[in-house]
Motif scaffolding. Structure first.
Motif, PDB file in Angstrom:
ATOM      1  N   ASN A  38       0.878  -1.439   0.089  1.00 26.70           N
ATOM      2  CA  ASN A  38      -0.479   0.007   0.322  1.00 26.70           C
ATOM      3  C   ASN A  38       0.813   1.268   0.079  1.00 26.70           C
ATOM      4  OD1 ASN A  38      -2.281  -1.159   0.643  1.00 26.70           O
ATOM      5  ND2 ASN A  38      -1.424  -2.272   2.154  1.00 26.70           N
ATOM      6  N   LYS A  39       0.051   2.426  -0.417  1.00 29.76           N
ATOM      7  CA  LYS A  39       0.910   3.869  -0.347  1.00 29.76           C
ATOM      8  C   LYS A  39       0.697   4.706   1.207  1.00 29.76           C
ATOM      9  CE  LYS A  39      -1.621   5.984  -3.979  1.00 29.76           C
ATOM     10  NZ  LYS A  39      -1.925   6.377  -4.554  1.00 29.76           N
ATOM     11  N   LEU A  40       1.754   5.013   1.491  1.00 29.39           N
ATOM     12  CA  LEU A  40       1.370   6.027   2.989  1.00 29.39           C
ATOM     13  C   LEU A  40       0.389   6.778   2.433  1.00 29.39           C
ATOM     14  CD1 LEU A  40       5.029   5.485   4.074  1.00 29.39           C
ATOM     15  CD2 LEU A  40       2.562   4.051   4.966  1.00 29.39           C
ATOM     16  N   ASP A  41      -0.775   6.599   2.591  1.00 28.85           N
ATOM     17  CA  ASP A  41      -1.641   7.824   1.762  1.00 28.85           C
ATOM     18  C   ASP A  41      -2.715   7.935   3.107  1.00 28.85           C
ATOM     19  OD1 ASP A  41      -3.317   5.149   1.148  1.00 28.85           O
ATOM     20  OD2 ASP A  41      -3.355   6.423  -0.454  1.00 28.85           O
ATOM     21  N   THR A  42      -3.089   6.872   3.868  1.00 32.54           N
ATOM     22  CA  THR A  42      -3.722   7.160   4.595  1.00 32.54           C
ATOM     23  C   THR A  42      -3.771   7.276   6.486  1.00 32.54           C
ATOM     24  OG1 THR A  42      -5.249   5.278   3.294  1.00 32.54           O
ATOM     25  CG2 THR A  42      -6.103   5.370   4.991  1.00 32.54           C
ATOM     26  N   ALA A  43      -4.801   8.327   5.968  1.00 31.51           N
ATOM     27  CA  ALA A  43      -4.736   9.239   8.385  1.00 31.51           C
ATOM     28  C   ALA A  43      -5.229   7.867   9.203  1.00 31.51           C
ATOM     29  CB  ALA A  43      -4.852  10.181   8.693  1.00 31.51           C
ATOM     30  N   PRO A  44      -4.459   7.923  10.328  1.00 28.50           N
ATOM     31  CA  PRO A  44      -3.836   8.599  10.787  1.00 28.50           C
ATOM     32  C   PRO A  44      -2.422   7.579  10.742  1.00 28.50           C
ATOM     33  CG  PRO A  44      -4.619   7.612  12.687  1.00 28.50           C
ATOM     34  CD  PRO A  44      -5.490   7.559  11.274  1.00 28.50           C
ATOM     35  N   PHE A  45      -1.907   8.547  10.830  1.00 29.72           N
ATOM     36  CA  PHE A  45      -0.125   8.562  10.826  1.00 29.72           C
ATOM     37  C   PHE A  45       0.544   8.006  12.148  1.00 29.72           C
ATOM     38  CE2 PHE A  45      -1.428  10.617   7.220  1.00 29.72           C
ATOM     39  CZ  PHE A  45      -1.402  10.041   5.646  1.00 29.72           C
ATOM     40  N   TYR A  46       2.032   7.214  12.438  1.00 32.29           N
ATOM     41  CA  TYR A  46       2.300   7.247  13.120  1.00 32.29           C
ATOM     42  C   TYR A  46       3.977   6.749  12.656  1.00 32.29           C
ATOM     43  CZ  TYR A  46      -2.119   5.046  14.048  1.00 32.29           C
ATOM     44  OH  TYR A  46      -3.855   4.617  15.153  1.00 32.29           O
ATOM     45  N   ALA A  47       4.627   6.891  14.165  1.00 38.96           N
ATOM     46  CA  ALA A  47       6.172   7.201  13.518  1.00 38.96           C
ATOM     47  C   ALA A  47       6.798   6.587  15.165  1.00 38.96           C
ATOM     48  CB  ALA A  47       6.618   8.034  13.526  1.00 38.96           C
ATOM     49  N   ALA A  48       7.520   5.880  15.227  1.00 43.95           N
ATOM     50  CA  ALA A  48       8.277   5.001  16.486  1.00 43.95           C
ATOM     51  C   ALA A  48      10.259   5.052  16.686  1.00 43.95           C
ATOM     52  CB  ALA A  48       7.846   3.662  16.622  1.00 43.95           C
ATOM     53  N   ALA A  49      10.528   5.731  17.071  1.00 47.99           N
ATOM     54  CA  ALA A  49      12.015   5.929  17.331  1.00 47.99           C
ATOM     55  C   ALA A  49      12.685   4.423  17.760  1.00 47.99           C
ATOM     56  CB  ALA A  49      12.691   6.746  18.322  1.00 47.99           C
ATOM     57  N   ARG A  50      13.557   4.628  16.152  1.00 45.72           N
ATOM     58  CA  ARG A  50      15.074   2.875  16.616  1.00 45.72           C
ATOM     59  C   ARG A  50      15.733   3.591  16.165  1.00 45.72           C
ATOM     60  NH1 ARG A  50      11.558  -1.042  18.296  1.00 45.72           N
ATOM     61  NH2 ARG A  50      10.870  -0.083  19.534  1.00 45.72           N
ATOM     62  N   LYS A  51      17.005   2.035  17.381  1.00 45.23           N
ATOM     63  CA  LYS A  51      18.024   2.150  16.961  1.00 45.23           C
ATOM     64  C   LYS A  51      18.902   1.009  16.979  1.00 45.23           C
ATOM     65  CE  LYS A  51      20.143   6.006  18.908  1.00 45.23           C
ATOM     66  NZ  LYS A  51      21.250   6.405  20.418  1.00 45.23           N
TER      67      LYS A  51
END
Ligand code: ADP
Length: 503
Positions: free
Chosen positions: A419-432
């Protein structure tokens, strides 16, 4: 006083449990020792993805043109090893038959799995071990199902797995494997026992033959003697900082890098094998993931649901790597970013509702509540929250979406899209970066016998799982560990049960 049984197993993770059940199915009485207070090892805390070409479940996945090109490139790649060339010849035939069939579902086969495994480890693996691994991966799933384990019908591409051949257990994390095999133990408690908080400290070796194990329990040493054989299934050394420093060649110092591993992953099995002159292979190959929790290094809080539906961006909001790549390639690229930190970005396709869980049994709402993931109704809003430039993030996602549509070639060579990243909501999380798996270990043959430096089997000694080397080469594909430990756990158990009898 020494206690005697047929087969002794060191380590109660997935490999040890599979070996125990298999040894019992082959007529042996079994004692398993686990040094930690519970069974499960790294297996129970893993994402639990299990790779195997699946004749039924993969039929619900559509194959893309880029995936077709991947198969053709693998068939065309120049190989030296005769067995590997045989896999290619088989794959070429299967691929031709698939194309003639007019089917559109995702093509897969043990040959393709073997070739991706071997190539993905820089051709450093032992083809004989990879061959058997690929041939028996699906059979071992059926064996687990036969013991009551359930897998979802939906298959996916796990991080660094390169292909949608990962099975996901119905139960969270690795509990499905561990519970299923532990239940077998309990049903056969007259002939099988496990001891927790019991650490194997030494092998008992007589006339070059391994005949037992010294274990330490409550500060007391006890001798266990085996009529048939001992199986080392004590896992890797990802949690042992000194061993990491001793063997690491590829990475910058790993002293301060955190790990996904449980604290018992200290490489004891390697040292035990060395007491019997075991040969070690591939010890320098240490796997890191770009997916560690920034505080703890664990996989908890990882919001990706599969490779196709997420991108990685750095602190500027820009992509920096093909997110469908090998684990080592992605982690190397992450080390080059500011603070070796990145954000995983997904949208509603990954989390249709707030109570949708990730692969680590956490809901997205729970992670947001805990400040470990962020949510935005627009990409700009998400960017504000995580402190990256909104214009950059919007432009990055727009470009990615064009690649999904096939309007442009992906600038990082990515081939895995859905899928495209085009549908809200959007999410983010930090990684190392985080230390995850050690590819090297005790050298074994097809029968799971441990080999000495002369390449000869050490009498009475078998090994399976992460403690062994030679199956994954320089880089293990995501989803291959569970398949490895089940396939070789079963083989080690069966052969240990039959070892030494009548001699
Ligand atoms: P695998 O995937 O190969 O099964 P795991 O990490 O899941 O590896 O399991 C290995 C298990 O072996 C862990 O539970 C670990 O605590 C256990 N173990 C490690 N060293 C010893 C030891 N010396 N004695 C007994 N158990 C051990």
């Amino acid at each position: 006083e020494a206690q005697t049984t047929d087969v002794i197993i060191i380590g109660g993770g997935g490999a040890g449990l599979a070996a125990a059940v298999s040894a019992h199915e082959n007529g042996a009485q079994v004692i398993l020792v686990e040094k930690m207070p519970r069974l499960g090892g790294n297996t129970i805390i893993s994402g639990a993805a299990y790779n195997a070409a699946d004749p039924d479940r993969q039929q619900s996945i559509e194959m893309t043109d880029l995936e077709k090109e991947t198969v053709e490139a693998i068939i065309a790649e120049v190989q030296d090893d005769e067995l590997v060339k045989e896999w290619q010849a088989t794959l070429a035939e299967e691929w031709e038959a698939y194309q003639a069939s007019g089917e559109t579902y995702l093509f897969d086969s043990p040959s393709l799995h073997k070739l991706q495994t071997y190539n993905g480890g820089d051709k450093q693996a032992d083809p004989v071990l990879v061959d058997q691994f690929g041939d028996q991966a699906y059979e071992a799933i059926e064996w687990l199902e036969g013991h009551g384990m359930e897998f979802n019908d939906h298959m996916f591409t796990v991080l660094g797995g390169l292909w949608s051949r990962a099975h996901k257990p119905a139960k969270p994390l690795g509990t499905g494997y561990v519970d299923t095999l532990t239940e077998y133990f309990e049903e056969h408690s007259d002939e099988m026992q496990y001891f927790l908080n019991t650490e194997a400290t030494d092998l008992i070796i007589e006339d070059d033959k391994v005949v037992g194990v010294v274990v330490s329990s409550n500060g007391e040493d006890v001798e266990l003697r085996a009529n048939n054989a001992v199986i080392v299934a004590a896992g890797g050394f990802g949690a042992n900082v000194e061993m990491r420093e001793e063997f690491n060649e590829h990475w910058p110092s790993l002293k301060d890098i955190k790990t996904t591993n449980q604290t018992g992953a200290t490489g004891d099995g390697i040292r035990l094998g060395q007491q019997a002159s075991a040969n070690l292979v591939g010890m320098e190959h240490i796997q890191l993931l770009p997916m560690g929790d920034p505080e703890t290094g664990s996989l908890s809080g990882n919001i990706e649901q599969g490779v196709q539906d997420r991108i990685f961006v750095n602190s500027e909001g820009k992509r920096f790597v093909n997110e469908g790549e090998r684990r080592d390639v992605m982690t190397e690229a992450l080390f080059d970013q500011e603070d070796a930190m990145m954000w995983t970005i997904v949208d509603q396709h990954s989390y249709p509702t707030g109570d949708t869980k990730n692969n680590f049994n956490e809901t997205i709402d729970e992670l947001i509540e805990a400040g470990r993931a962020y949510k935005g109704d627009t990409l700009e809003e998400l960017a504000e929250q995580i402190g990256v430039d909104p214009e950059n993030l919007v432009a990055t996602v727009e470009e990615f979406n064009q690649a999904v549509e096939g309007e442009i070639e992906d600038p990082f060579g990515r081939t895995l899209f859905d899928n495209k990243l085009d549908t809200a909501p959007f999410y983010a999380a930090a990684r190392k970066p985080t230390v995850h798996h050690t590819m090297g270990g005790l050298q074994i043959n097809k029968a799971a016998q441990v080999l000495n430096e002369a390449g000869e089997p050490i009498e009475g000694l078998f090994a399976a799982g992460e403690v062994t080397g030679g199956i994954h080469g320089s880089n293990r594909l995501g989803g291959n560990a569970l398949a490895d430990i089940m396939v070789y756990g079963r083989i080690a158990g069966a052969n240990a049960a039959n070892a030494g009898s009548g001699e």
